[in-house]
Design an enzyme around this catalytic site. Structure first.
Site, PDB file in Angstrom:
ATOM      1  N   ASP A  84      37.276  55.824  27.524  1.00 43.03           N
ATOM      2  CA  ASP A  84      38.676  54.928  27.904  1.00 43.03           C
ATOM      3  C   ASP A  84      38.313  53.906  28.345  1.00 43.03           C
ATOM      4  OD1 ASP A  84      38.382  57.481  29.531  1.00 43.03           O
ATOM      5  OD2 ASP A  84      37.570  57.124  31.436  1.00 43.03           O
ATOM      6  N   TYR A  89      44.147  62.905  35.015  1.00 41.99           N
ATOM      7  CA  TYR A  89      43.066  62.625  35.337  1.00 41.99           C
ATOM      8  C   TYR A  89      42.793  61.532  36.584  1.00 41.99           C
ATOM      9  CZ  TYR A  89      38.550  60.058  33.801  1.00 41.99           C
ATOM     10  OH  TYR A  89      37.027  60.567  33.141  1.00 41.99           O
TER      11      TYR A  89
END
Length: 678
Positions: free
Chosen positions: A91, A299
């Site tokens: 991320d 997500y």
């Protein structure tokens, strides 16, 4: 998390994908964590004040003890050993960097060349562009330094504070059992919010008020001034209206545009599901994760409500696919001319991940929570492209004997996006309908008074608590710290649900239908903690400001960690100074004055001024010794008593550290004086 490893030639095996001279492998979120004190020194397995504070000179890492972690870590380490170069594709943020660097360190692969794939969007174009712009992984060393400082400082404060309060206060009065008091930088301020709210409700005393209104042509007009706290003053004004005509003095019409809702981030989604369906934040996250794994939504663990510019071409296709599920809702949209406002597309406000939206994949079957979550995400996504809701808000002013009144009415001209939310449309139409009034018209009316009482604040629900955590910066007075908390609040979208569940599991709070209330255990813990910083969002604000400085290379990580070590040493030293004072009995928990000993009981020295606190040494067939009385008054009776049914209720820590309460009878002064034999 994805790690791309180059220059490997071996068959594809479990735990990674291979092809074109490279391999792609993954972790399960965090694979690596910090070691426990007992792993540094076996003597530290025993909890003792003598070993506190414990601040390692150098932190050591270990694998998380979850199923499958060791096997996957072995695969990653093998690939690292064989790789010529490693590409980090975690991320795009602080925690993503930490996950990768901790694995890299435990694999002893820090000398390998590393590059960084920085992605905010998972479209094919975005991924391809990011691979063309790979950066040297060490460009992100300051980001890793900030992440490591956050991780290690949480460990230092949480572990030392938990051990200190458990050893010091977990076994008061020599009981055999020990209460585990757990402290956390985010967990404890959240608990403090709930305790403060519940105490405010307990101590709330409703105050009567009177509202002046009048009925003219079946419309209720309200007095334009403030409501009255005194009935006599309200009655005086009411009498002035008797037999007086009512005149319309002004009619003001205003058009209002209500913009479509923004897309969901995780916290907003959790709040919405809790408000509408009573689903807990943890269950909403679980359901959204399940939908994500089924490739039905994007997500979930995001704090952004925006999409990136590169996603524009995908949106019409997603809406077209959703047309098979929601044909009536998609039909009004012109998919070739969608309105991409800056409330939807904003690259600057896309953080680690973009907003949660449906992928366009058509679902087959759902569980109950998954259905509710998917419906909410899909409806919000469609509504974002609908036109604005147009309303006419009419305000009518009137007077009677120079006393001013006002009435308001709302009319929906065009529902726009609210057509997708029937409950919101109905709520907007629930107000009174106004007839056609004419300026200067006059006629009889019926004035009246309505008596009411002030209402206490509401108990937290998960919805309102998540909102308070997200907006925790508003509770901080310092401008710099408030700004630091503005973007993040306390906790993260991924951890807030877990924090609430932790407080529930440890019996610090309890659920009552949709409400979250503190338990006696939770109230006791907050009362025990003397350091206000441990109970305040300010600690997170201070850290966040300094962590951002580390990310910008404006603050040395060692300086930050030295400050954390000094803080925990000072906290423990300051807390240790609160030893028993054998020269006095203690302070009155009702008024704070000294306690004195009478012939039969202990009471407040301000009894002659009306304080009613009395403590008898006999309790449940047990007679407390003078020493126990001192412990009780100085260390066990908690400050800030609450009042229930107009009787003071004092919170006490029993000899086992388990809270109980003592209801003090509201006896008259003569009984009180006779009882203490003063």
């Amino acid at each position: 998390m994805t790690l791309q490893v180059y220059s490997i030639s071996r068959p594809t095996k479990k735990g990674y994908i291979e092809g074109r001279g490279c391999a792609v492998t993954w972790a399960f979120g965090h694979l690596v964590t910090l070691q426990e004190p007992g792993e540094y020194d076996p003597a530290l397995k025993r909890w003792s004040l003598d070993t506190l504070p414990f601040v390692p000179e150098e932190f050591k890492l270990k694998l998380i003890s979850n199923r499958g972690v060791a096997e996957q870590f072995h695969i990653i380490r093998t690939l690292f050993d064989q790789a010529e170069e490693i590409v980090c594709a975690t991320d795009a943020g602080r925690e993503g960097e930490l996950i990768f660097r901790y694995i890299l360190a435990l694999c002893k692969a820090e000398e390998k060349p590393i590059r960084r794939l920085w992605l905010n969007s998972l479209t094919s174009d975005a991924i391809e562009a990011a691979f063309k712009d790979l950066r040297d992984g060490h460009d992100y060393d300051p980001l890793y330094a900030a992440a490591r400082c956050r991780s290690e400082s949480d460990w230092i404060v949480g572990l030392n504070a938990t051990r200190y309060y458990t050893v010091r206060h977990g076994r008061i009065g020599g009981g055999k059992d020990r209460v585990l008091w757990t402290i956390g930088r985010v967990q404890t301020p959240v608990l403090a919010m709930i305790v403060e709210r519940d105490d405010a409700i307990l101590q709330f005393r409703p105050q009567p008020f009177w509202e002046l209104s009048t009925r003219y042509r079946e419309v209720i007009f309200k007095y334009s001034g403030k409501r009255f706290e005194n009935e006599e003053k309200a009655q005086v004004l009411l009498e002035k209206l008797t037999d007086q005509p009512f005149t319309i003095t002004a009619i003001r019409a205003k058009k209002k545009k209500e913009q479509p809702p923004q897309l969901f981030d995780l916290t907003t989604l959790q709040r919405e599901l809790n408000k509408l369906h009573g689903i807990s934040a943890a269950d909403t996250l679980t359901a959204t994760q399940s939908l994500y794994e089924a490739k039905l939504v994007t997500y979930p663990r995001t704090d952004s409500r925006y999409l990136s510019e590169d996603m524009k071409p995908r949106i019409p296709k997603i809406l077209e696919q959703l047309g098979t599920l929601r044909p009536e809702q998609i039909a009004p949209l012109d998919l070739k001319k969608l309105s991409f406002t800056n409330r939807i597309i904003n690259d600057k406000k896309v953080t680690d991940h973009h907003a949660i939206i449906p992928t366009g994949v058509i679902p087959r079957r759902f569980g109950t929570n998954e259905q509710l979550v998917y419906d909410a995400i899909t409806t919000q996504f469609i509504a974002a492209f609908y036109p604005v809701c147009l309303k006419n808000i009419t305000t009518v002013d009137g007077t009677s004997n120079k006393i001013k009144f006002e009435a308001k009415g709302t009319q929906i001209v065009h529902p726009g996006w609210t057509a997708l939310f029937p409950q919101k449309t109905k709520a907007a139409e629930d107000g009174q309908t106004l007839p056609d009034f004419t300026k200067d018209e006059s006629g009889p009316h019926a004035p009246f008074l309505r008596e009411g009482k002030t209402m206490p604040p509401k108990h937290f629900s998960e919805n309102s608590l998540l909102g308070a955590m997200e907006a925790a910066g508003k509770l901080v007075e310092d401008d710099i710290l408030r700004e630091a908390l503005k973007e993040r609040g306390i906790g993260t979208p991924a951890t807030r649900a877990a924090i609430i569940e932790t407080l529930l599991r440890r019996n610090y709070i309890r659920r009552e239908k949709k409400q979250l209330r503190c338990t006696d255990m939770g109230r006791c813990l907050i009362a025990l903690i003397r350091d206000p910083l441990l109970k305040s969002p300010e600690m997170t604000g201070e850290w966040e400001e300094k962590l951002k400085q580390i990310e910008r290379n404006e603050l040395a990580p060692d300086d930050f960690m030295d400050g954390i070590g000094n803080y925990i040493r000072n906290m423990i030293h300051t807390s240790n100074t609160g030893q028993l004072d054998n020269r006095r009995w203690g302070n009155c928990p009702l008024c704070g004055k000294d306690i004195i000993k009478g012939k039969r009981a202990y009471g407040c020295s301000a009894w002659n001024d009306g304080c009613t606190f009395v403590l008898e040494p006999n309790y449940k067939e047990t007679t407390l010794s003078p020493k126990q009385i001192q412990i009780l008054l100085q260390q066990c009776i908690l400050p800030n008593p609450v009042r229930i049914d107009d009787e003071p209720r004092i919170l006490i820590l029993s000899t086992l550290g388990v809270p109980m309460d003592l209801r003090l009878p509201s006896a008259d002064r003569q009984k009180h004086q006779a009882k203490t034999d003063r």
